[in-house]
Design a protein around this motif. Structure first.
Motif, PDB file in Angstrom:
ATOM      1  N   ALA A   1       0.725  -1.070  -0.077  1.00 18.45           N
ATOM      2  CA  ALA A   1       0.031   0.128  -0.136  1.00 18.45           C
ATOM      3  C   ALA A   1       0.988   1.371  -0.093  1.00 18.45           C
ATOM      4  O   ALA A   1       1.912   1.295   0.363  1.00 18.45           O
ATOM      5  CB  ALA A   1      -0.933   0.055   1.273  1.00 18.45           C
TER       6      ALA A   1
ATOM      7  N   GLN B   1      -2.025  -8.792  -1.186  1.00 19.64           N
ATOM      8  CA  GLN B   1      -1.672  -9.248   0.117  1.00 19.64           C
ATOM      9  C   GLN B   1      -2.647 -10.502   0.540  1.00 19.64           C
ATOM     10  O   GLN B   1      -3.703 -10.378   0.170  1.00 19.64           O
ATOM     11  CB  GLN B   1      -1.822  -8.115   1.090  1.00 19.64           C
TER      12      GLN B   1
ATOM     13  N   LEU C   1      -3.640   0.618  -3.192  1.00 26.26           N
ATOM     14  CA  LEU C   1      -2.695  -0.666  -3.184  1.00 26.26           C
ATOM     15  C   LEU C   1      -1.531  -0.774  -4.408  1.00 26.26           C
ATOM     16  O   LEU C   1      -2.104  -0.166  -5.374  1.00 26.26           O
ATOM     17  CB  LEU C   1      -3.766  -1.882  -3.481  1.00 26.26           C
TER      18      LEU C   1
ATOM     19  N   LEU D   1      -9.828   3.980  -0.263  1.00 25.87           N
ATOM     20  CA  LEU D   1      -9.185   2.852  -0.527  1.00 25.87           C
ATOM     21  C   LEU D   1      -9.188   2.521  -2.202  1.00 25.87           C
ATOM     22  O   LEU D   1     -10.202   2.196  -2.307  1.00 25.87           O
ATOM     23  CB  LEU D   1      -9.434   1.618   0.194  1.00 25.87           C
TER      24      LEU D   1
ATOM     25  N   ILE E   1      -5.409   5.389   0.331  1.00 19.45           N
ATOM     26  CA  ILE E   1      -4.622   4.391   0.278  1.00 19.45           C
ATOM     27  C   ILE E   1      -4.702   3.691  -0.764  1.00 19.45           C
ATOM     28  O   ILE E   1      -5.596   3.353  -1.191  1.00 19.45           O
ATOM     29  CB  ILE E   1      -4.805   3.575   1.495  1.00 19.45           C
TER      30      ILE E   1
ATOM     31  N   THR F   1       2.170  -3.774   4.620  1.00 15.12           N
ATOM     32  CA  THR F   1       0.922  -4.294   4.950  1.00 15.12           C
ATOM     33  C   THR F   1      -0.299  -3.086   4.866  1.00 15.12           C
ATOM     34  O   THR F   1      -0.079  -1.964   5.109  1.00 15.12           O
ATOM     35  CB  THR F   1       0.801  -5.012   6.129  1.00 15.12           C
ATOM     36  N   ILE F   2      -1.507  -3.672   4.671  1.00 17.01           N
ATOM     37  CA  ILE F   2      -2.665  -2.686   4.880  1.00 17.01           C
ATOM     38  C   ILE F   2      -2.701  -2.419   6.178  1.00 17.01           C
ATOM     39  O   ILE F   2      -3.409  -1.214   6.487  1.00 17.01           O
ATOM     40  CB  ILE F   2      -3.878  -3.347   3.949  1.00 17.01           C
TER      41      ILE F   2
ATOM     42  N   VAL G   1      -6.624  -7.986  -1.932  1.00 18.94           N
ATOM     43  CA  VAL G   1      -6.482  -8.326  -0.453  1.00 18.94           C
ATOM     44  C   VAL G   1      -7.141  -9.467  -0.131  1.00 18.94           C
ATOM     45  O   VAL G   1      -8.401  -9.176  -0.171  1.00 18.94           O
ATOM     46  CB  VAL G   1      -6.523  -7.078   0.558  1.00 18.94           C
TER      47      VAL G   1
END
Length: 287
Positions: free
Chosen positions: A33, A65, A61, A85, A59, A42-43, A92
């Motif tokens: 991210a 993940q 990606l 997002l 955020i 990681t998220i 994910v």
């Protein structure tokens, strides 16, 4: 170094022969991210980095993940966090145990999350799957659990793949259980699907409203004529809920409200329905 974008060279020597390969790493595999110029592995780290001040933070990606053997919600959108997002074509996925109600993302009261995919193909997804074969009534698995916050879905896919999870598999679970705020879900696009209920609108408060507005998107489940969108008034209280459908592709609709529940408002004036005619489900005396 596969974590560094750019031109890479690999030299292989075997029995006197030397082979040289040149290739490009378009995006590094180390990070998942990105917020602005800051990368996160990681998220979980990216969500935790967002200040709870009401200002919208994107955020994006930049990699896939997988979360294995999860026993709780993977990330939480906290009160006053406002997160957009951008799936950006990536995915994910969480694999979950059956200790309790679990899921990929939990939105706490007064938190806000917008999900979208700004990539060209819009193939990004949030996914969940349960690693158990039982059907425990005390357990539910959702990709996103909106617990009296605000959730907007513009594009991308939200998928619950848990065919063996039984009754408690939701792509989005929109919940009011008393608490301090309304739960509002707006679907403007994207794909939302589950092996059970794609969207559960769980109304369990006579003071806070459970709101679901569908203007677009594709919402499906694999349970036939009862499933894709489920408005569930939890008991005989005057639970507050608004269900408004003005567009979208919806495979099925199920509205359950006790006879004395007068605070549930259902408005259907659009949308395409794959397996049924919604007018057939209107009780006598209603329009």
């Amino acid at each position: 170094d596969f974590s560094t974008p750019g031109k890479q060279t690999v030299v292989i020597s075997y029995e006197g022969a030397i082979l040289t390969y040149e290739f490009y790493v378009v995006r590094g595999s180390k990070f998942v991210a990105q917020i602005g110029e800051q990368n996160y592995e990681t998220i979980q780290a990216a969500f935790a980095a967002v200040a709870a001040d009401g200002n919208e933070v994107t955020i994006k990606l930049v990699g896939n993940q997988i979360i294995r053997n999860a026993h709780d919600y993977v990330v939480t959108v906290k009160a006053n966090q406002n997160i957009k997002l951008d799936l950006n074509g990536y995915s994910v996925k969480g694999y979950f145990q059956n200790d309790k109600s679990v899921g990929l993302i939990k939105i706490a009261a007064k938190g806000q999350l917008t999900v979208e995919d700004n990539s060209a193909d819009q193939e990004g997804a949030l996914l969940a799957e349960g690693m158990y074969d039982s059907d425990p009534y005390e357990v539910s698995l959702s990709v996103i659990s909106n617990q009296q916050g605000n959730l907007i879905v513009n594009s991308g896919s939200i998928i619950n793949e848990c065919g063996h999870c039984g009754w408690g598999a939701y792509a989005i679970d929109n919940l009011t259980n008393g608490g301090i705020g309304d739960a509002t879900l707006t679907v403007e696009g994207g794909v939302i699907t589950s092996t059970y209920r794609a969207i559960r609108q769980f109304a369990n408060s006579d003071t806070k409203s459970n709101n679901l507005f569908i203007t677009g998107g594709e919402i499906t489940s694999t349970t036939g004529n009862k499933g894709a969108v489920w408005l569930q008034s939890a008991n005989a209280k005057a639970n507050k809920a608004v269900l408004s459908i003005t567009g979208g592709e919806i495979s099925s609709l199920y509205v359950y409200a006790p006879e004395n529940d007068t605070e549930v408002e259902v408005v259907i004036c659009g949308g395409n329905y794959q397996t049924f005619d919604p007018s057939e489900y209107v009780p006598e005396g209603y329009v």
